[in-house]
Design an enzyme around this catalytic site. Sequence first.
Site, PDB file in Angstrom:
ATOM      1  N   ASN A  10       1.189  -0.906   0.093  1.00 32.78           N
ATOM      2  CA  ASN A  10       0.263  -0.350  -0.019  1.00 32.78           C
ATOM      3  C   ASN A  10       1.030   1.536  -0.099  1.00 32.78           C
ATOM      4  O   ASN A  10       1.807   1.558   1.459  1.00 32.78           O
ATOM      5  CB  ASN A  10      -1.085   0.292   1.745  1.00 32.78           C
ATOM      6  N   LYS A  12       0.220   4.060  -0.040  1.00 39.85           N
ATOM      7  CA  LYS A  12      -0.296   5.551   0.296  1.00 39.85           C
ATOM      8  C   LYS A  12       0.262   6.834  -0.789  1.00 39.85           C
ATOM      9  O   LYS A  12      -0.285   6.457  -1.947  1.00 39.85           O
ATOM     10  CB  LYS A  12      -0.187   5.445   1.623  1.00 39.85           C
ATOM     11  N   HIS A  95      -9.582   1.030   4.951  1.00 39.89           N
ATOM     12  CA  HIS A  95      -8.097   1.568   5.494  1.00 39.89           C
ATOM     13  C   HIS A  95      -8.730   1.879   6.308  1.00 39.89           C
ATOM     14  O   HIS A  95      -9.227   2.972   5.942  1.00 39.89           O
ATOM     15  CB  HIS A  95      -6.587   1.921   4.371  1.00 39.89           C
ATOM     16  N   GLU A  97      -7.569   3.932   7.087  1.00 37.63           N
ATOM     17  CA  GLU A  97      -7.129   5.799   7.551  1.00 37.63           C
ATOM     18  C   GLU A  97      -7.562   6.490   6.508  1.00 37.63           C
ATOM     19  O   GLU A  97      -8.102   7.512   7.041  1.00 37.63           O
ATOM     20  CB  GLU A  97      -5.546   6.301   6.671  1.00 37.63           C
ATOM     21  N   GLU A 167      -5.325  -5.340   9.925  1.00 38.97           N
ATOM     22  CA  GLU A 167      -5.324  -4.265  10.389  1.00 38.97           C
ATOM     23  C   GLU A 167      -4.924  -3.753  11.566  1.00 38.97           C
ATOM     24  O   GLU A 167      -5.725  -2.970  11.675  1.00 38.97           O
ATOM     25  CB  GLU A 167      -3.769  -3.511   9.461  1.00 38.97           C
ATOM     26  N   GLY A 173       2.353   1.843  10.506  1.00 34.39           N
ATOM     27  CA  GLY A 173       2.687   2.784  10.393  1.00 34.39           C
ATOM     28  C   GLY A 173       3.412   3.251  11.739  1.00 34.39           C
ATOM     29  O   GLY A 173       4.442   4.215  11.607  1.00 34.39           O
ATOM     30  N   SER A 213       2.666  -2.522  10.371  1.00 31.99           N
ATOM     31  CA  SER A 213       4.708  -2.691   9.719  1.00 31.99           C
ATOM     32  C   SER A 213       5.132  -4.016  10.412  1.00 31.99           C
ATOM     33  O   SER A 213       6.149  -4.496  10.559  1.00 31.99           O
ATOM     34  CB  SER A 213       4.750  -1.870  12.325  1.00 31.99           C
TER      35      SER A 213
HETATM   36  C1  PEP Z   1      -0.463  -0.182   5.696  1.00 26.91           C
HETATM   37  O1  PEP Z   1      -0.617   1.110   5.144  1.00 26.91           O
HETATM   38  O2  PEP Z   1      -1.437  -0.823   5.234  1.00 26.91           O
HETATM   39  C2  PEP Z   1       0.539  -0.009   6.487  1.00 26.91           C
HETATM   40  C3  PEP Z   1       0.147  -1.446   7.089  1.00 26.91           C
HETATM   41  O3  PEP Z   1       1.239   0.600   6.903  1.00 26.91           O
HETATM   42  P1  PEP Z   1       2.572   0.056   7.947  1.00 26.91           P
HETATM   43  O4  PEP Z   1       2.385  -0.892   7.121  1.00 26.91           O
HETATM   44  O5  PEP Z   1       3.898   1.079   6.708  1.00 26.91           O
HETATM   45  O6  PEP Z   1       2.063  -0.372   9.203  1.00 26.91           O
END
Ligand code: PEP
Length: 256
Positions: A10, A12, A95, A97, A167, A173, A213
């Site tokens: 992803n 972003k 997501h 976000e 997630e 993040g 992460s």
């Molecule tokens: C994501 O944006 O779906 C995500 C898991 O980000 P990160 O791996 O940076 O935590």
Amino acid sequence: MARKTIVAGNWKMNMTPSQAVELINTLKPLVATDAVDVVFCVPAIDIIPALEAAKGSNIQIGAENMYYEESGAYTGEISPAMLTDVGVKYVIIGHSERREYFAETDETVNKKVLKAFEHGITPIVCCGETLTQREQGVTIDFIRQQIKIAFLNVTEDQAKKAVIAYEPIWAIGTGKVATTEQAQEVCAAIRECIAELYGDDAAEVIRIQYGGSVSASSAAELFSQKDIDGGLVGGAALKPDFGKIVNYKDFKVVEY
Ligand code: PEP
């Protein structure tokens, strides 16, 4: 039946179109494998150059979002037909976000999931609890509710093709990856929820990712869990490390 691992990046709101092409050219040889489905979900403006750059490789290009109407007065949105017209096969839906900053709800997630299936696009349906919810002990209840609403009116055949990304919001993040046990527990609960909704066949084939992460050092253990079929990767998807995450089986013993 064995489920094929799916690792999706992803991006972003990162990478201009020219940077996208450069990154895909760098990652192409590093993610070349038939063992895993590799998807790069990129910003809308990067989709066409990314498709061009990925041509002839195993990389599939996905979108990060999509609207649930066919067309019309929805300034700034991307329609499903726009995605299929250029060959996009995957779209991230819901997501955290987008839920936090763009007012997405379980109901809009459901509308988008239905619309994606109507157009033959595979939704990567995101769910995940906050740290407060985890501390309150309501994680599984909350995730079950998100999944039940996201899949309202989705048929069994459609559900079998879906990808669900678990997630935990507190892990996205932050560098705080969920423990293998935490990730497996929730992914197993999601599979059970799908079994309740659609039966064992659907639960057996639906693919469930962990996201939050994920790094080259955590991927192998996470993706080897019984109910975890790969990952949705943010930050590390923009680095050569993504190659190690995709080829996690070869990097099991890597220590950092
Ligand atoms: C994501 O944006 O779906 C995500 C898991 O980000 P990160 O791996 O940076 O935590």
